[in-house]
Design a protein around this motif. Structure first.
Motif, PDB file in Angstrom:
ATOM      1  N   UNK A 127       0.815  -1.217   0.000  1.00  0.00           N
ATOM      2  CA  UNK A 127       0.000   0.000   0.000  1.00  0.00           C
ATOM      3  C   UNK A 127       0.848   1.266   0.000  1.00  0.00           C
ATOM      4  N   UNK A 128       2.182   1.096  -0.034  1.00  0.00           N
ATOM      5  CA  UNK A 128       3.100   2.192  -0.262  1.00  0.00           C
ATOM      6  C   UNK A 128       4.383   1.612  -0.839  1.00  0.00           C
ATOM      7  N   UNK A 129       5.233   2.477  -1.341  1.00  0.00           N
ATOM      8  CA  UNK A 129       6.445   1.991  -2.003  1.00  0.00           C
ATOM      9  C   UNK A 129       7.336   1.255  -1.006  1.00  0.00           C
ATOM     10  N   UNK A 130       7.814   0.097  -1.421  1.00  0.00           N
ATOM     11  CA  UNK A 130       8.784  -0.686  -0.661  1.00  0.00           C
ATOM     12  C   UNK A 130      10.005  -0.896  -1.551  1.00  0.00           C
ATOM     13  N   UNK A 131      11.185  -0.611  -1.002  1.00  0.00           N
ATOM     14  CA  UNK A 131      12.433  -0.839  -1.735  1.00  0.00           C
ATOM     15  C   UNK A 131      13.286  -1.817  -0.940  1.00  0.00           C
ATOM     16  N   UNK A 132      13.835  -2.801  -1.635  1.00  0.00           N
ATOM     17  CA  UNK A 132      14.807  -3.701  -1.031  1.00  0.00           C
ATOM     18  C   UNK A 132      16.057  -3.713  -1.897  1.00  0.00           C
ATOM     19  N   UNK A 133      17.201  -3.472  -1.282  1.00  0.00           N
ATOM     20  CA  UNK A 133      18.471  -3.432  -2.005  1.00  0.00           C
ATOM     21  C   UNK A 133      19.398  -4.536  -1.530  1.00  0.00           C
ATOM     22  N   UNK A 134      20.111  -5.117  -2.465  1.00  0.00           N
ATOM     23  CA  UNK A 134      21.219  -5.999  -2.146  1.00  0.00           C
ATOM     24  C   UNK A 134      22.503  -5.292  -2.543  1.00  0.00           C
ATOM     25  N   UNK A 135      23.358  -5.055  -1.563  1.00  0.00           N
ATOM     26  CA  UNK A 135      24.631  -4.378  -1.808  1.00  0.00           C
ATOM     27  C   UNK A 135      25.740  -5.418  -1.900  1.00  0.00           C
ATOM     28  N   UNK A 136      26.740  -5.114  -2.723  1.00  0.00           N
ATOM     29  CA  UNK A 136      27.845  -6.033  -2.977  1.00  0.00           C
ATOM     30  C   UNK A 136      29.157  -5.285  -2.804  1.00  0.00           C
ATOM     31  N   UNK A 137      30.092  -5.918  -2.118  1.00  0.00           N
ATOM     32  CA  UNK A 137      31.435  -5.350  -1.957  1.00  0.00           C
ATOM     33  C   UNK A 137      32.476  -6.420  -2.194  1.00  0.00           C
ATOM     34  N   UNK A 138      33.704  -5.999  -2.406  1.00  0.00           N
ATOM     35  CA  UNK A 138      34.794  -6.955  -2.567  1.00  0.00           C
ATOM     36  C   UNK A 138      35.996  -6.481  -1.766  1.00  0.00           C
ATOM     37  N   UNK A 139      36.810  -7.428  -1.322  1.00  0.00           N
ATOM     38  CA  UNK A 139      37.986  -7.069  -0.542  1.00  0.00           C
ATOM     39  C   UNK A 139      38.912  -8.254  -0.393  1.00  0.00           C
ATOM     40  N   UNK A 140      39.936  -8.073   0.428  1.00  0.00           N
ATOM     41  CA  UNK A 140      40.910  -9.130   0.670  1.00  0.00           C
ATOM     42  C   UNK A 140      40.532  -9.918   1.916  1.00  0.00           C
ATOM     43  N   UNK A 141      40.720 -11.207   1.864  1.00  0.00           N
ATOM     44  CA  UNK A 141      40.289 -12.106   2.936  1.00  0.00           C
ATOM     45  C   UNK A 141      40.949 -11.772   4.272  1.00  0.00           C
ATOM     46  N   UNK A 142      42.216 -11.377   4.231  1.00  0.00           N
ATOM     47  CA  UNK A 142      42.933 -11.145   5.490  1.00  0.00           C
ATOM     48  C   UNK A 142      42.466  -9.875   6.196  1.00  0.00           C
ATOM     49  N   UNK A 143      41.693  -9.028   5.508  1.00  0.00           N
ATOM     50  CA  UNK A 143      41.223  -7.785   6.115  1.00  0.00           C
ATOM     51  C   UNK A 143      39.768  -7.872   6.576  1.00  0.00           C
ATOM     52  N   UNK A 144      39.222  -9.082   6.581  1.00  0.00           N
ATOM     53  CA  UNK A 144      37.821  -9.275   6.927  1.00  0.00           C
ATOM     54  C   UNK A 144      37.514  -8.874   8.363  1.00  0.00           C
ATOM     55  N   UNK A 145      36.439  -8.090   8.538  1.00  0.00           N
ATOM     56  CA  UNK A 145      35.948  -7.692   9.861  1.00  0.00           C
ATOM     57  C   UNK A 145      34.472  -8.049   9.946  1.00  0.00           C
TER      58      UNK A 145
END
Length: 325
Positions: A127-145
């Motif tokens: 009954x009103x606008x609904x937005x759903x976003x999927x965001x994507x990022x890339x990085x190095x495994x050793x810097x994962x937080x």
């Protein structure tokens, strides 16, 4: 069920138990307090996160971009792309839809993020606008937080001020209720908080610095995010109420609507834990972003200290914003 995101118990009992991730490519799957799914691509990682916008009207396109990209930034990773689903109610105008697309295009360009696909339809299911976003990022495994890395003895820091997103939504969508009850300059100030809800900058700074854990503050506010980071890390947490920054505008709006600013949706705030708090605070503030030390990671209890008295931080149930929806 009540409006708002599911409680941790409901997620565990109704949702997560049916997901049996077995692929070796999956580094991080669904869990309480975890912002992103993380997939392995050799030495690199792909970070993905989805979020809907259901509690706002006028700035929904702007919010959709930033809320989704903030989750990627909480992994210390730069977001690079968005996939967008827009559900529009019957009777909506073409101009309304184009305005949303304009907002999303402008904000994604500011973040250097490409919108690479998605789906848009008109449906009587909403009954009103609904937005759903999927965001994507890339990085190095050793810097994962992730939110799972908080260590006993870490300090807890937060950027900006509590209730940013919620204050902006309330000042914009409920302005008529506020006019005459709180000063107009405070309403205008709260509206301007929409310009500060991205945490991409501080997320990338904290990622390079090497924090132990990070979690962006969304539904459930700072108290909800604090409980989630402790839950994900299997620790306790102690917050100091007097150290948590809350603006005069947010206090006034929350007082008018009888809401708790520490449980109000707070995109724009990033919660971080580190054993080098002063160094991190100086680094982030040197980039023009407010940053405060608001607590510490402890062994088991999850409490907020007010005037010397410790009160339990309960698991997030429903954001304060939904009291008005």
């Amino acid at each position: 069920m009540n409006a708002g995101k599911l409680s941790p118990q409901m997620l565990e009992n109704l949702i997560f138990k049916h997901f049996n991730n077995k692929r070796q490519d999956t580094i991080v799957g669904p869990d309480i307090g975890v912002d992103c799914g993380i997939l392995s691509f050799g030495d690199n990682i792909c970070v993905v996160s989805s979020d809907p916008i259901t509690g706002a009207v006028k700035d929904i396109g702007r919010l959709a971009v930033h809320v989704s990209c903030n989750d990627i930034a909480a992994a210390g990773i730069e977001p690079i792309a968005l996939v967008v689903t827009i559900m529009v109610p019957e009777g909506a105008s073409e101009q309304e839809l184009e305005d949303i697309a304009l907002q999303m295009g402008r904000e994604s360009s500011r973040l250097n993020v490409d919108i690479v696909g998605g789906h848009t339809e008109v449906t009587n299911a909403v009954n009103r606008v609904i937005i759903s976003c999927t965001a994507i990022g890339k990085g190095h495994k050793e810097k994962l937080i992730t939110a799972k890395g908080a260590r006993i003895g870490d300090s807890v820091l937060v950027t900006k001020t509590a209730g940013l997103e919620g204050s902006s939504i309330l000042a914009t969508d409920y302005e008529n209720s506020l006019i005459g009850n709180i000063p107009e300059e405070l309403i205008d100030e709260a509206k301007s908080y929409i310009n500060h809800i991205s945490v991409v900058k501080e997320g990338i700074i904290a990622g390079k610095f090497g924090v132990n854990a990070m979690h962006d503050v969304t539904e459930g506010g700072i108290l909800g995010a604090a409980w989630e980071i402790a839950q994900a890390s299997k620790t306790g947490i102690e917050l100091w109420r007097d150290s948590i920054p809350v603006t005069r505008a947010t206090r006034a709006i929350c007082r008018h609507f009888n809401l708790d600013p520490l449980r109000l949706i707070s995109s724009g705030c990033m919660l971080m834990t580190t054993d080098r708090p002063k160094e991190l605070k100086e680094l982030i503030q040197g980039q023009g972003i407010r940053c405060e030390i608001i607590g510490r990671i402890i062994e088991d209890m999850r409490v907020i200290v007010t005037d010397g008295r410790a009160q339990p931080i309960i698991p997030p149930v429903r954001d304060e914003l939904y009291k008005l929806l």
